[in-house]
Design a protein around this motif. Structure first.
Motif, PDB file in Angstrom:
ATOM      1  N   ARG A 232      18.019   1.260  54.809  1.00 58.21           N
ATOM      2  CA  ARG A 232      16.566   1.102  54.801  1.00 58.21           C
ATOM      3  C   ARG A 232      15.873   2.424  54.513  1.00 58.21           C
ATOM      4  NH1 ARG A 232      17.303  -1.251  59.810  1.00 58.21           N
ATOM      5  NH2 ARG A 232      15.763   0.150  60.735  1.00 58.21           N
ATOM      6  N   MET A 233      16.345   3.497  55.137  1.00 57.31           N
ATOM      7  CA  MET A 233      15.708   4.791  54.910  1.00 57.31           C
ATOM      8  C   MET A 233      15.874   5.249  53.469  1.00 57.31           C
ATOM      9  SD  MET A 233      14.271   5.467  57.721  1.00 57.31           S
ATOM     10  CE  MET A 233      14.120   3.703  58.006  1.00 57.31           C
ATOM     11  N   SER A 234      17.020   4.999  52.883  1.00 56.96           N
ATOM     12  CA  SER A 234      17.240   5.359  51.487  1.00 56.96           C
ATOM     13  C   SER A 234      16.314   4.560  50.571  1.00 56.96           C
ATOM     14  CB  SER A 234      18.706   5.121  51.103  1.00 56.96           C
ATOM     15  OG  SER A 234      18.927   5.395  49.735  1.00 56.96           O
TER      16      SER A 234
ATOM     17  N   ALA B   4      11.175   4.223  47.274  1.00 53.88           N
ATOM     18  CA  ALA B   4       9.864   3.604  47.071  1.00 53.88           C
ATOM     19  C   ALA B   4       8.736   4.600  47.269  1.00 53.88           C
ATOM     20  CB  ALA B   4       9.700   2.425  48.031  1.00 53.88           C
ATOM     21  N   ARG B   5       8.893   5.480  48.228  1.00 57.19           N
ATOM     22  CA  ARG B   5       7.858   6.481  48.501  1.00 57.19           C
ATOM     23  C   ARG B   5       7.756   7.498  47.372  1.00 57.19           C
ATOM     24  NH1 ARG B   5       3.171   7.932  50.762  1.00 57.19           N
ATOM     25  NH2 ARG B   5       3.237   9.755  52.095  1.00 57.19           N
ATOM     26  N   GLN B   6       8.860   7.952  46.861  1.00 56.49           N
ATOM     27  CA  GLN B   6       8.855   8.973  45.816  1.00 56.49           C
ATOM     28  C   GLN B   6       8.400   8.415  44.471  1.00 56.49           C
ATOM     29  OE1 GLN B   6      12.799  10.562  45.795  1.00 56.49           O
ATOM     30  NE2 GLN B   6      12.662  11.361  47.890  1.00 56.49           N
ATOM     31  N   ASN B   7       8.550   7.107  44.268  1.00 53.85           N
ATOM     32  CA  ASN B   7       8.136   6.515  43.002  1.00 53.85           C
ATOM     33  C   ASN B   7       6.735   5.911  43.070  1.00 53.85           C
ATOM     34  OD1 ASN B   7      10.547   6.473  40.928  1.00 53.85           O
ATOM     35  ND2 ASN B   7      11.432   6.112  42.953  1.00 53.85           N
ATOM     36  N   GLY B   8       6.075   6.038  44.201  1.00 58.10           N
ATOM     37  CA  GLY B   8       4.658   5.724  44.272  1.00 58.10           C
ATOM     38  C   GLY B   8       4.288   4.275  44.465  1.00 58.10           C
TER      39      GLY B   8
ATOM     40  N   LEU C 107       2.188   8.493  46.286  1.00 60.11           N
ATOM     41  CA  LEU C 107       2.575   9.753  45.679  1.00 60.11           C
ATOM     42  C   LEU C 107       3.692   9.546  44.674  1.00 60.11           C
ATOM     43  CD1 LEU C 107       2.696  11.854  48.979  1.00 60.11           C
ATOM     44  CD2 LEU C 107       0.747  11.545  47.437  1.00 60.11           C
ATOM     45  N   VAL C 108       3.730  10.436  43.665  1.00 56.17           N
ATOM     46  CA  VAL C 108       4.811  10.443  42.678  1.00 56.17           C
ATOM     47  C   VAL C 108       5.235  11.875  42.446  1.00 56.17           C
ATOM     48  CG1 VAL C 108       4.109   8.339  41.490  1.00 56.17           C
ATOM     49  CG2 VAL C 108       3.171  10.523  40.760  1.00 56.17           C
ATOM     50  N   ASN C 109       6.455  12.073  41.951  1.00 48.58           N
ATOM     51  CA  ASN C 109       6.931  13.400  41.616  1.00 48.58           C
ATOM     52  C   ASN C 109       6.170  13.946  40.407  1.00 48.58           C
ATOM     53  OD1 ASN C 109       8.856  13.598  43.644  1.00 48.58           O
ATOM     54  ND2 ASN C 109      10.358  12.458  42.437  1.00 48.58           N
ATOM     55  N   GLY C 110       5.902  15.258  40.382  1.00 46.56           N
ATOM     56  CA  GLY C 110       5.144  15.862  39.299  1.00 46.56           C
ATOM     57  C   GLY C 110       5.868  15.880  37.976  1.00 46.56           C
ATOM     58  N   ASN C 111       7.164  15.823  37.984  1.00 52.03           N
ATOM     59  CA  ASN C 111       7.908  15.883  36.721  1.00 52.03           C
ATOM     60  C   ASN C 111       8.164  14.508  36.114  1.00 52.03           C
ATOM     61  OD1 ASN C 111       9.601  14.994  38.668  1.00 52.03           O
ATOM     62  ND2 ASN C 111      11.352  16.253  38.080  1.00 52.03           N
ATOM     63  N   MET C 112       7.520  13.505  36.634  1.00 53.86           N
ATOM     64  CA  MET C 112       7.687  12.148  36.114  1.00 53.86           C
ATOM     65  C   MET C 112       6.543  11.830  35.161  1.00 53.86           C
ATOM     66  SD  MET C 112      10.462  11.029  37.557  1.00 53.86           S
ATOM     67  CE  MET C 112      10.381   9.266  37.392  1.00 53.86           C
ATOM     68  N   LEU C 113       6.848  11.435  33.913  1.00 50.42           N
ATOM     69  CA  LEU C 113       5.867  11.085  32.903  1.00 50.42           C
ATOM     70  C   LEU C 113       6.211   9.730  32.298  1.00 50.42           C
ATOM     71  CD1 LEU C 113       5.447  14.463  30.969  1.00 50.42           C
ATOM     72  CD2 LEU C 113       3.774  13.418  32.472  1.00 50.42           C
TER      73      LEU C 113
END
Length: 455
Positions: A355-357, A362-366, A392-398
Motif C-alpha cells: 500500500r505504501m509503495s 500515486a503521490r509522485q505522479n500527481g 504534486l508532480v516531479n519537476g523533470n516530468m514533461l
C-alpha cells in the motif's frame, strides 16, 4: 377450464417453486435419504460457514448514497432521507449491519431477499423491514402485472394473521440466480444431493463414535437364546457409547462377537467428508481456506485467493444489491441524480508495504493528494493551508509532445546572446586600414595586368 389454464400458463409467469415460496424439491428429499431444507442445511458447518462469511462480508461493507456533481464527479448525499436508512438504521429495530446480514442470509439460502418498504404521507421512504422468503409468493394478476403475496405466520409478532398483497413499489426484492429473471432459485434446493450426502456422512460419524468407535456386529451363540432382545440391550448398555469404549467384553457359553460393518477407512469416511466440504464451498464460490481447508493454500497464494474472493464472489452479490436498491427505492427523477455504492476498496488492500509503495507512486505522479491517501487509511485530514489537498508532480516530468522543448529554448537563447544587434545610437567605430608593404603592391599589380613589372 381452470385446470387447462393452469397447465398452459405463460412461461414468464413465476410459479410457486423454490424461489421465495414453497419447496419444489419434495420437502427436501435427497438421494442420500436425508431431508434437506434451508434451515436443516444450516446445521452443516460448511454451509453455515459459507453463509456467514458472505452475509457478514456484505453487511460489513460501507454503504453510501452519492449524488452526481456538475463537474462529473460525485459526493455523499448525506442530506437525502435514504442515506440514514441505508447507512445507519433501516428501521427502529435493527442496524444497517443486521438488516443487510439478514437479507443476505435469505438470499443465500432461499435465493431471494425481500423487505417491505414503509412510506409516509409524502411518499418518502421511512423504514425497511425484512420479510421471510419462504412465506412470499410472486405472481401476476389478470393484466399481467406483478404482485407479491405474503402469508403471515404464527411466529410473527403481528396481530393480524393471514395473507397480505403487496405491490412491487412496496417491496425491495433482491433476486438471486433464476430461470425467468424475476425470482431466484434456492442454492440449497439446487445442491440438495451434495448437502444431503454431507449430512449423511456427518451423521454416520456421529453414530460411529456414539457406539464407542467400534463397528456394529453380531453376537453368535452355539445354542438357542431364550430372550435375544434382553441380551442385545444388555450388550449395548454395557459396551455401547463413547463412554464405554475400551472396555473388555467377557463372553460366556461359547458366545462370539463378529463385526459386520466395514471400517471407516475402507469406506473412505474422512475423504468423503473433506470432499463434501469443498463441494459446499464450491456451491457458494467461497475459497476453501476461508472455511478452514488450508491444504492447497500457502503464504504465497492465500492473499491472491482473498482478492479473487472479492472480485469473483463478492462483487456479483454487491452489484445485485446496488441495482435492486437503485430500482426499488429511487423515483425515476432521483435515478438521474443519485446512486448507491458499496465500498470494497478496503477488502482489496494489500499488505502495508504494498500500500505504501502504491501511495508513493500515486503521490509522485500527481493523481492523489495527501488527504486522498489519509482518507483511505482512515486518518485525519491535513488542512489546506498545510498542503493536504495539493497534487504534486516531479519537476523533470514533461508531456511526450513537449519532450526536448526546454533544451531547444535554451539553445536559442544562447545564440541570441552571442549575436546581439548594433546599438542604433552608438556611433560606428572608425576602422583604420593597414598599408600593405611594397612587395605586396607589386604582386597585386602583376596579377591585375597579367605580366611581370620590372622595377
Amino acid at each position: 377450464m381452470g385446470i387447462f389454464s393452469g397447465l398452459f400458463r405463460t412461461r414468464d409467469a413465476p410459479k410457486n417453486q423454490t424461489a421465495g415460496s414453497g419447496y419444489a424439491f419434495y420437502m427436501g428429499g435427497s438421494a442420500a435419504g436425508k431431508m434437506v431444507t434451508e434451515r436443516s442445511a444450516m446445521q452443516m458447518t460448511a454451509v453455515y460457514s459459507c453463509v456467514r462469511i458472505l452475509a457478514e462480508a456484505v453487511a460489513g461493507l460501507p454503504l453510501h448514497l452519492y449524488r452526481y456533481t456538475k463537474d462529473g464527479g460525485k459526493e455523499k448525499a448525506i442530506d437525502h432521507h435514504l442515506y440514514i436508512l441505508l447507512h445507519d438504521e433501516p428501521n427502529p429495530e435493527m442496524s444497517s449491519f443486521v438488516f443487510r446480514e439478514t437479507l443476505m442470509t435469505h438470499l443465500l439460502l432461499w435465493g431471494n431477499a425481500y423487505a417491505q418498504i414503509i412510506r409516509n404521507g409524502k411518499g418518502e421512504i421511512v423504514a425497511l423491514y425484512p420479510l421471510m422468503p419462504n412465506k412470499m409468493t410472486v405472481d401476476r394478476d389478470e393484466n399481467g402485472s406483478l404482485y407479491y403475496r405474503y402469508n403471515r405466520g404464527i411466529d410473527e409478532a403481528v396481530r393480524d394473521k393471514g395473507t397480505v398483497i403487496l405491490m412491487p413499489s412496496d417491496v425491495l426484492h433482491i433476486p438471486g440466480l433464476g430461470f425467468d429473471g424475476l425470482v431466484g432459485y434456492s442454492p440449497i434446493a439446487m445442491a440438495k444431493n451434495a448437502i444431503g450426502l454431507a449430512i449423511a456422512a456427518e451423521e454416520y460419524g456421529s453414530k460411529f463414535y456414539a457406539n464407542g468407535a467400534a463397528p456394529s456386529g453380531v453376537l453368535e451363540h452355539p445354542g438357542t437364546i431364550k430372550d435375544p432382545i434382553r441380551l442385545r440391550d444388555s450388550w449395548n448398555s454395557t459396551f455401547g457409547g463413547s463412554a464405554n469404549s475400551g472396555k473388555v467384553a467377557v463372553l460366556e457359553e461359547g458366545m462370539k462377537y463378529t463385526p459386520i460393518s466395514i471400517s471407516p477407512n475402507e469406506a473412505q469416511f474422512l475423504e468423503t467428508r473433506k470432499f463434501q466440504i469443498n463441494e459446499i464451498a464450491r456451491i457458494f464460490r467461497v475459497p476453501p481456506h476461508m472455511v478452514g481447508d488450508l491444504e492447497k493454500s500457502s503464504f504465497s497464494n492465500i492473499e491472491q485467493q482473498s482478492l479473487e474472493f472479492v472480485k469473483y464472489t463478492l462483487d456479483p452479490w454487491v452489484i445485485r444489491w446496488e441495482q435492486s436498491i437503485q430500482r426499488s427505492l429511487f423515483t425515476p427523477e432521483e435515478k438521474k441524480k443519485y446512486f448507491v455504492k458499496f465500498n470494497v476498496e478496503g477488502l482489496l488492500r494489500g499488505d502495508y508495504m504494498s500500500r505504501m509503495s502504491g501511495y508513493a507512486t500515486a503521490r509522485q505522479n500527481g493523481w492523489m493528494s495527501a488527504n486522498d491517501i489519509r482518507e483511505l487509511e482512515n486518518l485525519d485530514r491535513i488542512s489546506a493551508e498545510e498542503g493536504g489537498d495539493l497534487y504534486l508532480v516531479n519537476g523533470n516530468m514533461l508531456p511526450l509532445k513537449n519532450a526536448g522543448a526546454y533544451a531547444k529554448i535554451l539553445i536559442e537563447n544562447s545564440n541570441e546572446e552571442e549575436v546581439k544587434p548594433e546599438d542604433e545610437n552608438k556611433e560606428p567605430e572608425e576602422v583604420l586600414a593597414v598599408e600593405k608593404p611594397d612587395s605586396q603592391k607589386r604582386r597585386n599589380k602583376r596579377g591585375n595586368t597579367g605580366a611581370d613589372i620590372v622595377p
